[in-house]
Design a protein around this motif. Structure first.
Motif, PDB file in Angstrom:
ATOM      1  N   VAL A  24      49.313  42.585 104.135  1.00 48.73           N
ATOM      2  CA  VAL A  24      50.287  41.366 104.021  1.00 48.73           C
ATOM      3  C   VAL A  24      50.610  41.075 105.221  1.00 48.73           C
ATOM      4  O   VAL A  24      50.754  41.644 106.396  1.00 48.73           O
ATOM      5  N   VAL A  25      50.379  39.719 105.730  1.00 57.47           N
ATOM      6  CA  VAL A  25      50.678  39.078 107.057  1.00 57.47           C
ATOM      7  C   VAL A  25      51.983  38.181 106.729  1.00 57.47           C
ATOM      8  O   VAL A  25      51.870  37.109 105.808  1.00 57.47           O
ATOM      9  N   TRP A  26      52.864  38.134 107.533  1.00 59.40           N
ATOM     10  CA  TRP A  26      54.239  37.349 107.636  1.00 59.40           C
ATOM     11  C   TRP A  26      54.088  36.683 108.783  1.00 59.40           C
ATOM     12  O   TRP A  26      54.389  37.239 109.896  1.00 59.40           O
ATOM     13  N   ALA A  27      53.886  35.300 108.792  1.00 62.89           N
ATOM     14  CA  ALA A  27      53.853  34.654 109.824  1.00 62.89           C
ATOM     15  C   ALA A  27      55.333  34.198 110.326  1.00 62.89           C
ATOM     16  O   ALA A  27      56.248  34.437 109.539  1.00 62.89           O
ATOM     17  N   GLN A  28      55.558  34.003 111.505  1.00 65.57           N
ATOM     18  CA  GLN A  28      56.905  33.726 112.088  1.00 65.57           C
ATOM     19  C   GLN A  28      57.254  32.256 112.254  1.00 65.57           C
ATOM     20  O   GLN A  28      56.193  31.521 112.828  1.00 65.57           O
ATOM     21  N   GLY A  29      58.325  31.849 111.947  1.00 64.26           N
ATOM     22  CA  GLY A  29      58.775  30.458 112.059  1.00 64.26           C
ATOM     23  C   GLY A  29      58.897  29.439 110.855  1.00 64.26           C
ATOM     24  O   GLY A  29      57.695  29.584 109.957  1.00 64.26           O
ATOM     25  N   CYS A  30      59.754  29.216 110.519  1.00 60.80           N
ATOM     26  CA  CYS A  30      59.857  28.182 109.306  1.00 60.80           C
ATOM     27  C   CYS A  30      61.114  27.252 109.422  1.00 60.80           C
ATOM     28  O   CYS A  30      62.209  27.563 110.090  1.00 60.80           O
TER      29      CYS A  30
END
Length: 165
Positions: A24-30
């Motif tokens: 799993v990769v959690w991207a940063q920023g939303c």
């Protein structure tokens, strides 16, 4: 110059983020601001800045996984990084699932967003809606749509077939 990606975290093995054992990769920023979001710590503009190639190498060096799930934050707010990551991982045969708050119609209307998911197998698309919270599964809320990009064997489904589903 190597393409960079703001990443909140990675997890080499998860049974809760898609079918089978997944990286799993959690991207940063939303910036979507869905009330009641499950991952508010991923919304800020910080995060580790890594090269896309470095993250892909980490995935490809992990044995015994069935696929990769990219979540966030919002992966489609860094579309070039997501596109390159999926393109680097795709030849390995690992299944790729992308979770996004963008609706399918928004993705299909934007060439950059469409290109970002073209090498994914499945996109789970739509804003989280706390009133429609499921409490189980990947969608989060019942308004989110499962969207098959490939036929399960990593072959693209034609655009007209995709729209008919």
């Amino acid at each position: 110059m190597a393409l960079t990606w703001r990443v909140h975290a990675t997890l080499s093995r998860s049974a809760a983020n898609g079918p089978g054992t997944r990286f799993v990769v959690w991207a940063q920023g939303c910036t979507l601001g869905c009330p009641g979001c499950f991952n508010p710590e991923t919304h800020g503009a910080g995060g580790d800045v890594r090269t896309v190639e470095e993250v892909a190498r980490e995935v490809l060096a992990t044995s015994g996984i069935d696929g990769v799930t990219v979540s966030g934050g919002e992966p489609l707010e860094q579309p070039a990084a997501l596109r390159e990551f999926c393109a680097l991982v795709r030849p390995s045969g690992l299944g790729i699932v992308v979770l996004t708050g963008f609706a399918r119609r928004e993705i299909e209307a934007d060439p950059e967003l469409s290109a970002a998911v073209e090498s994914a197998d499945t996109v789970i698309a739509g804003r989280f809606n706390a009133r429609l919270r499921l409490g189980a599964g990947l969608r989060g809320s019942s308004n989110k749509e499962y969207w098959a990009i490939t036929d399960g064997t990593h072959r693209p489904i034609s655009r007209t077939s995709r729209r008919a589903r």
